[in-house]
Scaffold this active site. Structure first.
Site, PDB file in Angstrom:
ATOM      1  N   LYS A  79       0.722  -1.489   0.057  1.00  0.00           N
ATOM      2  CA  LYS A  79      -0.125   0.432  -0.394  1.00  0.00           C
ATOM      3  C   LYS A  79       0.945   1.326  -0.036  1.00  0.00           C
ATOM      4  O   LYS A  79       1.444   1.231   0.663  1.00  0.00           O
ATOM      5  CB  LYS A  79      -0.555  -0.037   1.276  1.00  0.00           C
ATOM      6  CG  LYS A  79      -1.914   1.169   1.795  1.00  0.00           C
ATOM      7  CD  LYS A  79      -2.847   0.736   2.359  1.00  0.00           C
ATOM      8  CE  LYS A  79      -3.766   2.094   2.831  1.00  0.00           C
ATOM      9  NZ  LYS A  79      -4.476   2.125   3.852  1.00  0.00           N
ATOM     10  N   SER A 154      -9.653   1.880   3.574  1.00  0.00           N
ATOM     11  CA  SER A 154      -8.578   2.309   2.382  1.00  0.00           C
ATOM     12  C   SER A 154      -7.783   2.076   1.958  1.00  0.00           C
ATOM     13  O   SER A 154      -7.579   2.094   0.362  1.00  0.00           O
ATOM     14  CB  SER A 154      -7.700   3.577   2.996  1.00  0.00           C
ATOM     15  OG  SER A 154      -6.768   2.652   3.888  1.00  0.00           O
ATOM     16  N   SER A 178      -9.907  -0.521   7.331  1.00  0.00           N
ATOM     17  CA  SER A 178      -9.073  -0.633   6.186  1.00  0.00           C
ATOM     18  C   SER A 178      -8.259  -1.421   5.752  1.00  0.00           C
ATOM     19  O   SER A 178      -7.906  -1.658   4.734  1.00  0.00           O
ATOM     20  CB  SER A 178      -8.538   0.791   6.617  1.00  0.00           C
ATOM     21  OG  SER A 178      -8.935   2.089   5.744  1.00  0.00           O
TER      22      SER A 178
HETATM   23  N1  GLN Z   1     -12.559   4.192   7.214  1.00  0.00           N
HETATM   24  C1  GLN Z   1     -12.132   4.608   8.347  1.00  0.00           C
HETATM   25  C2  GLN Z   1     -11.891   6.542   8.103  1.00  0.00           C
HETATM   26  O1  GLN Z   1     -12.006   6.713   7.083  1.00  0.00           O
HETATM   27  C3  GLN Z   1     -11.256   3.551   8.589  1.00  0.00           C
HETATM   28  C4  GLN Z   1      -9.844   3.927   7.652  1.00  0.00           C
HETATM   29  C5  GLN Z   1      -8.863   3.055   8.013  1.00  0.00           C
HETATM   30  O2  GLN Z   1      -8.773   2.413   8.526  1.00  0.00           O
HETATM   31  N2  GLN Z   1      -7.088   3.760   7.327  1.00  0.00           N
HETATM   32  O3  GLN Z   1     -11.429   6.561   8.782  1.00  0.00           O
END
Ligand code: GLN
Length: 476
Positions: A79, A154, A178
């Protein structure tokens, strides 16, 4: 060779039997990944030189009769919030579009030391903020299973790469779901370890008290093997734990008889969709394997989303302050004063979601509101963590949904941040408590969309989580 179905064991066996060399495998994997990328936009950039150098190193080790390592020759995607020395790391942001880090993240060092071959960097929501990968400055990722739908976020690029078969395993990051949510949406395995299990050195900070590096694989064993490689104390991250790292593949004995499983009432009461039916069927399978299933309560669940979006935005507003046009790459050229330069750089560089979070986070930390919001959220976080501690006095593991619904359509929620935030309800609690949690595929809806089942265990008990997930995967 069919790259898209390879497992770590199949790579090892292919190299041992001399069916191909690691360099041949890397060349073919890169060709395949590059040719497939237009379908999903899963990779932001490839690293052919680095991949081939690593693969040649593996071939040399094999030629000398040495063990090539637990990931010897295995294609890995990373990532793009995890820094790679000399290799562009954008965090999905315009601000870092040309940023070349001067060092490698510890997880990256460990992957390569174990023989892993890094093919490239995967797309993600900007600074890992999002649940659909639509917040990337470089275009969204499409779900390989249903190209009109999101892959989740994400870490959408990493999940899509593994699902599409362009990489065997991948690294992602999880702050509020994410890794698990995109794994669930794309039909692959996604693991968030205990907070502190894996060094965060070189993971670009979003919300430091919640950030984890996690792993993706097409099988439980592959995701567990990758975690085993990157886990363990690192002097470069003071929050990385000293706890010894067991051999995760050795615990996959398929015997889960007598394990006590908890089903959280609060997670299942509103889940009447097809996803719910698949989770219930998954729990039945675990019951047939000899697990004792009982209902439990996690009473503070309702407060978790609000609590998370206060703590995460507060930490993000502080962490993102470093992107000021002085350090790192982007600097607005149309500024006359220093203050203008800060303002213009950040105004031009950050996308809408980052700006929203910087404003929310600054607000909840400001004098006068700190006690009402930030401090209160910290207290709620302790209550959420305590819910789990109490539950784990009665059960060995908790089984739950990952998401209230399967992959949604591109554009469906992008204009409604609150709906997007609320979709994180089942994943955020595990991060707030810092416990290990994972998503394992448990079937598809009638429309063919994958659904993941979540398994959560006690701090540092990834072993029980993997044992359950692997037994379930074999039985399913
Ligand atoms: N969807 C969550 C957010 O937008 C989690 C994001 C993540 O785990 N990096 O913060």
């Amino acid at each position: 060779m069919d790259i898209s179905t390879l497992t770590i064991d199949a790579v090892r066996e292919g190299l041992r039997a001399r069916r191909w060399s690691a360099a041949e495998l890397a060349t073919e994997a890169l060709r395949f990944a590059e040719s497939e990328n237009s379908r999903t936009n899963a990779y932001l950039h490839f690293s052919p030189e680095r991949a081939l150098a690593a693969a040649r190193g593996v071939d040399e080790r094999i030629a000398r009769g040495e063990d090539p390592g637990p990931l010897g020759g295995v294609p890995v995607a990373v990532k793009d919030v995890i820094v790679t020395r000399g290799l562009r790391t954008t965090c999905g942001s315009r601000l870092l579009a040309d940023y070349i880090p001067p060092y490698d993240a510890t997880a990256v060092v460990r992957v390569e030391a174990a023989g892993g071959v890094i093919l490239g960097k995967t797309n993600c929501d900007e600074f890992a903020m999002g649940s659909s990968n639509e917040n990337s400055a470089f275009g969204p990722v499409r779900n390989p299973v249903a190209p009109d739908r999101v892959p989740g976020g994400s870490s959408g690029g990493s999940a899509a790469a593994v699902a599409q078969g362009t990489s065997v395993v991948a690294l992602g990051s999880d702050t509020g779901g994410s890794v698990r949510q995109p794994a669930s949406f794309c039909g692959v395995v996604g693991v968030t370890p205990t907070y502190g299990r894996v060094s965060r050195y070189g993971l670009t900070a979003f919300a430091s008290s919640l950030d984890h590096i996690g792993t993706f694989g097409r099988t439980v064993k592959d995701a567990a093997t990758l975690l085993g490689v990157i886990a363990g104390r690192d002097g470069c991250d003071a929050t990385s734990a000293f706890a010894p790292v067991p051999d995760y593949t050795a615990v996959l004995d398929r015997n889960v008889k007598g394990l006590k499983l908890g089903l959280p009432r609060e997670y299942l009461k509103d889940l009447t969709s097809e996803s719910g039916d698949l989770i219930h069927a998954g729990v039945e399978t675990l019951g047939r394997l000899g697990c004792e299933v009982r209902e439990i309560s996690l009473p503070h669940t309702d407060y978790a989303v609000a609590c998370y979006y206060i703590i995460a935005t507060a930490e993000a507003s502080s962490n993102l302050a470093r992107y000021d046009g002085v350090r790192y790459t982007l600097r607005s050229g149309r500024s006359e004063t220093l203050a203008d330069m800060y303002r213009n750089t950040r105004g031009e560089g950050f996308g809408a979601e980052c700006k929203r979070r910087i404003m929310l986070g600054t607000y909840v930390l400001s004098a006068g509101y700190y006690d009402a919001y930030y401090l209160k959220a910290q207290k709620v976080r302790a209550l959420v963590a305590d819910d789990f501690a109490r539950a784990f006095r009665q059960v060995d593991a908790i089984v739950a949904p990952v998401s209230p619904f399967p992959a949604f359509k591109l554009g469906e929620k992008v204009d409604d941040p609150l709906a997007m935030y609320l979709s994180d309800i089942y994943t955020i609690t595990g991060d707030l408590a810092g416990i290990p949690c994972m998503s394992v595929p448990c079937g598809k809806t009638a429309a063919g969309l994958p659904v993941g089942m979540q398994i959560l265990t006690r701090h540092f008990d990834e072993g029980t989580m993997f044992r359950l997930a692997d037994a379930y995967e074999q039985a399913h």
